[in-house]
Design an enzyme around this catalytic site. Sequence first.
Site, PDB file in Angstrom:
ATOM      1  N   ASP A   1      13.347  44.428  14.764  1.00 32.51           N
ATOM      2  CA  ASP A   1      12.420  44.724  13.662  1.00 32.51           C
ATOM      3  C   ASP A   1      12.564  46.179  13.215  1.00 32.51           C
ATOM      4  OD1 ASP A   1      11.462  45.957  15.857  1.00 32.51           O
ATOM      5  OD2 ASP A   1       9.406  45.180  15.689  1.00 32.51           O
ATOM      6  N   ASN A   2      13.571  46.844  13.740  1.00 35.22           N
ATOM      7  CA  ASN A   2      13.796  48.224  13.372  1.00 35.22           C
ATOM      8  C   ASN A   2      14.264  48.315  11.925  1.00 35.22           C
ATOM      9  OD1 ASN A   2      15.689  50.688  13.133  1.00 35.22           O
ATOM     10  ND2 ASN A   2      14.439  51.061  14.946  1.00 35.22           N
TER      11      ASN A   2
ATOM     12  N   ASP B   1      42.602  45.513  -7.300  1.00 36.71           N
ATOM     13  CA  ASP B   1      42.617  44.349  -8.194  1.00 36.71           C
ATOM     14  C   ASP B   1      41.314  44.226  -8.954  1.00 36.71           C
ATOM     15  OD1 ASP B   1      41.267  43.768  -5.812  1.00 36.71           O
ATOM     16  OD2 ASP B   1      41.783  41.653  -5.848  1.00 36.71           O
TER      17      ASP B   1
ATOM     18  N   ARG C   1      33.985  41.861  -6.194  1.00 40.25           N
ATOM     19  CA  ARG C   1      33.828  40.855  -5.132  1.00 40.25           C
ATOM     20  C   ARG C   1      34.318  41.410  -3.781  1.00 40.25           C
ATOM     21  NH1 ARG C   1      38.433  37.330  -7.930  1.00 40.25           N
ATOM     22  NH2 ARG C   1      40.274  38.174  -6.887  1.00 40.25           N
ATOM     23  N   ASP C   2      34.318  40.545  -2.780  1.00 41.14           N
ATOM     24  CA  ASP C   2      34.749  40.988  -1.450  1.00 41.14           C
ATOM     25  C   ASP C   2      36.267  41.035  -1.397  1.00 41.14           C
ATOM     26  OD1 ASP C   2      35.110  38.295  -1.728  1.00 41.14           O
ATOM     27  OD2 ASP C   2      34.352  37.742   0.242  1.00 41.14           O
ATOM     28  N   GLU C   3      36.834  41.964  -2.145  1.00 41.78           N
ATOM     29  CA  GLU C   3      38.286  42.095  -2.177  1.00 41.78           C
ATOM     30  C   GLU C   3      38.636  43.574  -2.344  1.00 41.78           C
ATOM     31  OE1 GLU C   3      40.270  38.912  -3.912  1.00 41.78           O
ATOM     32  OE2 GLU C   3      42.191  39.676  -3.270  1.00 41.78           O
TER      33      GLU C   3
ATOM     34  N   ASP D   1      49.646  43.396  -9.369  1.00 45.60           N
ATOM     35  CA  ASP D   1      48.677  43.773 -10.396  1.00 45.60           C
ATOM     36  C   ASP D   1      49.029  45.163 -10.909  1.00 45.60           C
ATOM     37  OD1 ASP D   1      47.713  41.941  -8.408  1.00 45.60           O
ATOM     38  OD2 ASP D   1      45.690  42.112  -9.207  1.00 45.60           O
TER      39      ASP D   1
ATOM     40  N   TRP E   1      55.554  41.220  -6.015  1.00 46.79           N
ATOM     41  CA  TRP E   1      54.560  42.039  -5.303  1.00 46.79           C
ATOM     42  C   TRP E   1      55.301  43.117  -4.501  1.00 46.79           C
ATOM     43  CZ3 TRP E   1      52.945  37.891  -7.730  1.00 46.79           C
ATOM     44  CH2 TRP E   1      51.607  37.719  -8.025  1.00 46.79           C
TER      45      TRP E   1
ATOM     46  N   GLU F   1      40.250  38.422 -15.086  1.00 49.89           N
ATOM     47  CA  GLU F   1      41.313  38.019 -14.158  1.00 49.89           C
ATOM     48  C   GLU F   1      42.039  36.773 -14.660  1.00 49.89           C
ATOM     49  OE1 GLU F   1      39.778  36.752 -10.354  1.00 49.89           O
ATOM     50  OE2 GLU F   1      41.713  37.077  -9.371  1.00 49.89           O
TER      51      GLU F   1
ATOM     52  N   HIS G   1      39.733  42.883 -14.004  1.00 49.74           N
ATOM     53  CA  HIS G   1      41.019  42.803 -13.305  1.00 49.74           C
ATOM     54  C   HIS G   1      42.052  43.274 -14.320  1.00 49.74           C
ATOM     55  CE1 HIS G   1      41.102  40.479  -9.508  1.00 49.74           C
ATOM     56  NE2 HIS G   1      42.412  40.356  -9.666  1.00 49.74           N
TER      57      HIS G   1
HETATM   58  C1  BGC Z   1      43.895  39.171  -6.154  1.00 46.94           C
HETATM   59  C2  BGC Z   1      45.048  39.529  -7.010  1.00 46.94           C
HETATM   60  C3  BGC Z   1      46.340  39.325  -6.367  1.00 46.94           C
HETATM   61  C4  BGC Z   1      46.389  37.897  -5.922  1.00 46.94           C
HETATM   62  C5  BGC Z   1      47.639  37.524  -5.230  1.00 46.94           C
HETATM   63  C6  BGC Z   1      44.028  37.787  -5.629  1.00 46.94           C
HETATM   64  O1  BGC Z   1      43.068  37.515  -4.687  1.00 46.94           O
HETATM   65  O2  BGC Z   1      42.698  39.363  -6.797  1.00 46.94           O
HETATM   66  O3  BGC Z   1      44.841  40.095  -8.153  1.00 46.94           O
HETATM   67  O4  BGC Z   1      47.456  39.770  -7.032  1.00 46.94           O
HETATM   68  O5  BGC Z   1      45.288  37.571  -5.098  1.00 46.94           O
HETATM   69  O6  BGC Z   1      47.620  36.206  -5.036  1.00 46.94           O
END
Ligand code: BGC
Length: 908
Positions: A140-141, A486, A490-492, A499, A557, A762, A783
């Site tokens: 509960d802190n 990218d 989001r969680d990325e 990119d 890539w 994106e 993106h």
């Molecule tokens: C990213 C990209 C990336 C891609 C590759 C995605 O999750 O957002 O922009 O180039 O994955 O597959």
Amino acid sequence: MTTLKPHRLRCDRLAAPQGLATRIPRFGWALTGGNEGAAQTAYEIAVSADPASLMDGRASHWVSGKLASDQTQFVPYAGQPLASDEIVHWTVRVWDENDQVSDWATPQSIMTGLFDPDDWQAEWIARYFVLPAGREIPADNLYDNRWQARPADHLRRDFQTRERPVRATAYVTALGLYELYINGLRIGDEVMAPGWTDYHQRAIYQSFDVTEEIRDGANAIGALIGEGWYSGRVGHNQRRAGNHYGGRPAFLCQLHLHYADGTIERIITDGEWKTRQGPVCYSDFLMGEHYDARLEIESWSEPGHDDSGWQPVEVFTPEPRPPLLTPPKSPPVREVYELPGRITGQAPSGEWIVDFRQNFAGYCRLDISGAKPGDRFTLRHGETLDEDGNLYTANLRHAVATDHYTAKGDAHGESFKPRFTFHGFRYVALTLPEGMDPETLRLTGIALFSDLEETGHIETGSELVNRLVSNIEWSQRGNFLSVPTDCPQRDERLGWSADAQVFWRTAGYNMDVSGFFAKWLDDIIDAQLADGAFTDIAPSRPLNPYRQTAQPGAPGWGDGPVIMVWQQYLRYGDRGLLESAYPALKRWMAHIAGANPDHLRVNAVYNNYGDWLSVGPASDRTMVGTAYWVFVADLMVKIAKVLGEDEDATLYAGQATDVRAALIDAFVAEDTRITGDTQTAYLLALDFDILPADRRAAARAYLIEKLDEADGHLQTGFLGVKHLLPVLSDIGEPGRAYDLLLKDTYPSWGFSIRHGATTIWERWDGWTPEHGFQSANMNSFNHYAYGSVGEWLYARMAGIDWDEADPGFRTIRMRPLFDPRIGWVKAQYDAPVGRIESAWQHTGHSVEWSIAIPPGCKADIELPCAESAITFDGRPLTGCETAEGTTRFTANAGPHRVVIRTDKDIPA
Ligand code: BGC
């Protein structure tokens, strides 16, 4: 005296380096002014500890004397060796073609860093490690939270000076993020410092001149540290969402006090420091921040603060090894823009919706009055609203992107902005304490990004194109945050290399990316695997946490570094960068070649993404990958030649020939149909010059056929899109390039704009009227990859292009494409050598075009009409017409005016 003027001084790519990385920096300057045809014929550089002595020949470190040369970039320092921890100033003056000298340029300062590892005496300190994070206290802190995100630690110590030092410098870094304080004052204006690197290998340190802040007698130094990329959450792998580099943030700092008698006293991080938690209950990139103002510790970074209740710190050696400490090569992240928030009403959820009218990366400042102690304000961040008018956050995946502020109830009002988190958003959904009137508060959006100089400006007669330009720029701002990511929401938030490589040429027009890239190249090379593979992302660690190894690079890539390094060379003319990257590039090439003895790229393709996120028929991935191999082998031939590595050039030329032949054999039918039969297949074949001359016409025809079949729409993904407008222009179809640019039906850039985009999406179908939002699993609205069309706007629409034969824009290739639908274009680009301008107006049968070429440069101009139609600076041209109905001529430095007049419509 000449009217020529040196300005925009650069030392090792930075305006005023704070912590120079090398003892032999290189200088550069842009030129402006001068007469027509003006050029620098000589220069003189002065470097001095005392700025007052710079211009009178008494400079302490270096007076180069007048040196006959037209060189304005990468001029090496040749003075008295620079020492660690000193501040010097420099300036330059130049002589013109009539031997007239300019004024000295406005001086710039240089702070050197700590050159020798022995210069470092500070030790890493941190709060004692307790597992799991944040759970050492009952649930509960106030510091407890669902994600076990850590509170920010305060660190402090008092120290005495024996008198006011004549100079004081602080060298600072963290494993995590930090803010430095001295005697109650925040030092520097950087945020998210020290920035992201692979902390197991390298950490960047900042250098601050803190002379003004140090007092005679009692002083205090302190820091606030947060998790950031080090131990906080980054990336999308829920099996290992955070703790990528270590389990807790740590701090390292060394303060140098220079006394009048020449002695230096060092205050360092060591066991003397103490730590305590404070108002930042947690702060995490993905989760957000909770700040409880009731927990603020008054005057904690001032001398004499009673820290008897604080804990001792742990002095430790980071695992697996202490990182190499390097000074910054790039400008830091700062709060660059403020965007006013407008409350648009109450959502069905009951929350107040605040619209900033721009998707961006950053956070909000909340200004309130009349709050009671314990009043809670909650800010949820999202890029868009759903159909009911609620905040849409499904596409943020595991990112919670929520900040909480608990008020202390200050009668004078209070203000909050988070410290160690950022969000990608346009809207905030705000929950207020019971009964509070939203009109009594103010929410201001603060956009953060690596504070690179904005070098490009472009405006046209088309609203849609102007919006597109703005969307591209904002996607770059939203994603150039220490590394090129990218997406920011989001969680990325990872440094994906494809990119970046497709966007890089565009990025370089918009901003000075020289230092930013040099820094990222360190990350890329740090991430390169033992077998030579470049990685999909850099820094690479958070992507593949199961295995503690990085994900090797897919075609397009892993090829990114070769492509971007070459582009950097063409843009800035820096041979040094090619040289330093070359061994790593060779290892990558050996990696591909070793795995594919038959010259088709079938092995070592890893997560072969192909023409990622294309719509319509899919391209063959092996064809795309092999085409990229041809491209990078050709680039390696060029790079090897610049470096004088002739044997290597022959090797790569042979490789390119073999791979071309294998590709044609495997994927190009007798009638020149390419497997997959997609726009991207023909685009790559044409732009990478894969086909023999007698088969190019067929490939051109198929490309047009594919466009027609798609009703004039693009069907390209991340890799293909970049080539669309350039190839159409090169094959004599610029009208079709403009068609694509101006389209607003699906799929097109205009489609997203018609549906309210303020950044690049994106996916082409991120949202459509028929299907609503694309899958929440992967649907960012910020993106930049599809923003790669930006390079064409500068290079071809405006006609400001580099010339491969004379890099660094010393020769500017000008092949503008006029189109009456756009009406007019006004563009400028600040190349390192100076400002280039191009503006045209199309009035059906005539075009008026004004250009400005910087001193020492020339333009190689090519226009799509007969020379009889052209007047140049009021005079007709002669002897410039070429066979294909185009006219080619040269313009020297200075402003020029070109008028084209015909009795029929001027072709684009
Ligand atoms: C990213 C990209 C990336 C891609 C590759 C995605 O999750 O957002 O922009 O180039 O994955 O597959």
